[in-house]
Design a protein around this motif. Structure first.
Motif, PDB file in Angstrom:
ATOM      1  N   ASP A 304      -1.059  -2.032   4.082  1.00 32.18           N
ATOM      2  CA  ASP A 304      -2.096  -1.017   4.284  1.00 32.18           C
ATOM      3  C   ASP A 304      -2.274  -0.833   5.781  1.00 32.18           C
ATOM      4  OD1 ASP A 304      -2.510  -1.264   1.563  1.00 32.18           O
ATOM      5  OD2 ASP A 304      -4.457  -2.248   1.742  1.00 32.18           O
ATOM      6  N   HIS A 331       6.969   0.118   1.003  1.00 31.36           N
ATOM      7  CA  HIS A 331       5.888   0.953   0.497  1.00 31.36           C
ATOM      8  C   HIS A 331       4.658   0.706   1.364  1.00 31.36           C
ATOM      9  CE1 HIS A 331       3.912   3.430  -2.410  1.00 31.36           C
ATOM     10  NE2 HIS A 331       2.940   2.554  -2.514  1.00 31.36           N
ATOM     11  N   TYR A 333       0.329   2.084   2.195  1.00 27.81           N
ATOM     12  CA  TYR A 333      -0.827   2.959   2.064  1.00 27.81           C
ATOM     13  C   TYR A 333      -1.436   3.096   3.454  1.00 27.81           C
ATOM     14  CZ  TYR A 333      -0.362   1.333  -2.746  1.00 27.81           C
ATOM     15  OH  TYR A 333       0.129   1.013  -3.979  1.00 27.81           O
ATOM     16  N   SER A 334      -1.749   4.314   3.853  1.00 26.68           N
ATOM     17  CA  SER A 334      -2.356   4.483   5.172  1.00 26.68           C
ATOM     18  C   SER A 334      -3.591   5.358   5.063  1.00 26.68           C
ATOM     19  CB  SER A 334      -1.347   5.085   6.138  1.00 26.68           C
ATOM     20  OG  SER A 334      -0.693   6.173   5.533  1.00 26.68           O
ATOM     21  N   GLN A 365       2.514   8.346   8.790  1.00 32.92           N
ATOM     22  CA  GLN A 365       3.045   8.563   7.438  1.00 32.92           C
ATOM     23  C   GLN A 365       4.492   9.021   7.467  1.00 32.92           C
ATOM     24  OE1 GLN A 365      -0.027  10.877   5.448  1.00 32.92           O
ATOM     25  NE2 GLN A 365      -1.080   8.987   4.847  1.00 32.92           N
TER      26      GLN A 365
END
Ligand code: 5AD
Ligand code: SF4
Length: 442
Positions: A304, A331, A333-334, A365
């Motif tokens: 993250d 993978h 999440y931002s 991203q």
């Protein structure tokens, strides 16, 4: 009172777990049947998340939508979860038709709340973090798919300066080894193939078993792996400051442990990490990554990120980009930083202007997506065990599932494969999923 209950879940996997337990409890105590269509429900529960601003806005817009949808009928509206916990009765101000507000630590009292509503109480609000353990009062898990989740640890004592979790879920605590084992055995009996051990900071797991043996997360993983029928195991989410050597070793030792680790970094800048109160540097984090990859070369890493933390300069952000490039996450999440009421960071000066935050998020991203796609393409040619969760689209003849690295895989196959592990040769890697062909006949 019994009838149909609709529950909508926001936020993390622990909220998803809690929603499942609420449904079990309501079925057992009140005969409530779960429905997918809110228009058919007598009881509507929104299980909410408070971790970022948007989640809160989503709650109120969803409440408004559901209120319209059920206009003219008597429906009980309940708000549970982390917004319930922090906003409490303020929710009645924005949504006066809400009947009940509760939190993530007291949903085992739902039957009691419903009784009180029947007895004429209104705008009932209870955000106690009770001393009795909710898990002792909940019925056994009734329903499980191929993936069974078990909350093993809850709450957080880390107090990262941006985070509401210590306020919404309370202090760190762990469930007993026996209760975890019991629950996993129940899930396996109901067909679960993969078990996910959940915790806000699952690395902080610590509990004694009946013999007095201290179990940390690594030992718990070893113990759960001994349970017959546990074919795949995962644990989520980890804090880098609570990593230890044993937790690296389990990746090499425990064959069922999936090659996947969600190890959030949040920022690549030591200055920002310190302001966030993360308790580690970027170099320390990278050293864990190196050790993990040495123990498990196929390990998929997820993270993250928060961009635009107060005081974050272009140079700090550049450190984050560099770290993302260097690790090459499978993978991630931002998120844009969001000031959460009551947190230390909410008092900090030097906010990053919103357009700058948006621009940085887009830049980050782009890097993360590039690595994700490259990772997905690297899978081409490999044979992966895919746990089939269901049809990819109804009537498509295609199945969808996840491989050990948590990548989504679509491939042709019969529905009789749902809930089983199927070896699949990966033929294409796309931005968000893989395509494959099974290497066994139906
Ligand atoms: N602002 C933005 N993102 C946040 N997260 C937690 N708190 C905040 C906040 N105040 C993100 C972190 C965390 C994930 C669950 O949500 O990246 O790991
Ligand atoms: Fe959201 Fe955190 Fe609550 Fe999960 S624990 S629902 S992420 S605020």
């Amino acid at each position: 009172m019994s009838g149909a209950v609709y529950i909508r879940t926001f936020g993390c996997q622990m909220n998803a777990y809690d929603s499942g337990r609420m449904l079990d409890l309501l079925a057992e105590s009140r005969g409530y049947a779960p429905v997918e269509d809110p228009a058919a429900a007598d009881l509507i529960i929104l299980n909410t998340c408070h971790v970022r601003e948007k989640a809160e806005e989503k709650l109120f817009s969803e409440l408004g939508r559901l209120k319209k949808l059920t206009a003219g009928r008597r429906v009980i509206f309940a708000v549970g979860g982390c917004v319930g916990q922090t906003e409490g009765r303020l929710i009645f101000k924005r949504a006066p038709y809400v009947d009940l507000v509760f939190g993530p630590q007291n949903y085992h009292r739902l039957p009691d709340f419903l009784t009180r509503l029947e007895q004429g109480e209104s705008r009932l609000w209870d955000v106690d973090i009770p001393t009795e353990a909710k898990f002792d009062e909940l019925p056994a898990v009734r329903s499980a798919g191929p993936i069974g989740s078990v909350t093993v640890q809850e709450g957080c004592d880390k107090f990262c300066t941006y985070c509401v979790v210590p306020f919404t879920r309370g202090r760190e605590w762990s469930r007993s080894v026996e209760r975890v084992v019991e629950e996993v055995e129940g899930l396996v009996r109901q067909g679960a193939v993969e078990i996910q051990l959940l915790g806000q900071n699952v690395n902080a797991y610590q509990s004694l078993d009946r013999e007095g043996v201290v179990h940390d997360l690594a030992l718990l993983i070893r113990r759960v792996a001994l349970i017959d029928g546990v074919r795949r195991l995962r644990f989520i989410t980890s804090h880098p400051a609570d990593m230890n050597a044993d937790l690296v070793e389990v990746f090499a030792d425990v064959p069922q442990l999936a090659p996947y680790l969600h190890l959030p970094i949040q920022s690549g800048s030591d200055r920002i990490l310190q302001a966030m109160g993360r308790g580690h540097t970027a170099a320390e984090y990278l050293a864990w990554v190196e050790r993990l990859r040495a123990a498990c070369p196929d390990l998929a890493l997820a993270s993250d990120f928060i961009v635009g933390f107060p005081g974050e300069t272009e140079a700090d952000f550049q450190d984050t980009l560099n770290l993302a490039e260097r690790v090459g996450y499978d993978h991630a999440y931002s998120f844009k930083y969001s000031a959460r009421p009551g947190t230390q960071a909410a008092q900090l000066p030097d906010p990053v202007p919103e357009p700058e935050i948006a621009a940085r998020l887009a830049r980050l991203q782009k890097v993360l997506e590039r690595h994700q796609l490259a990772g997905n393409r690297r899978q081409v040619g490999r044979v992966e065990e895919v746990l089939v969760e269901g049809p990819s689209r109804p009537g498509s003849g295609e199945l969808a599932g996840r491989d050990g690295t948590w990548r989504k895989v679509n491939f042709p196959g019969p529905e009789s494969w749902i809930g089983t592990l199927v070896p699949v040769r990966i033929v294409e890697g796309m931005p968000n999923s893989l395509r494959g062909v099974p290497v066994v006949a139906p």
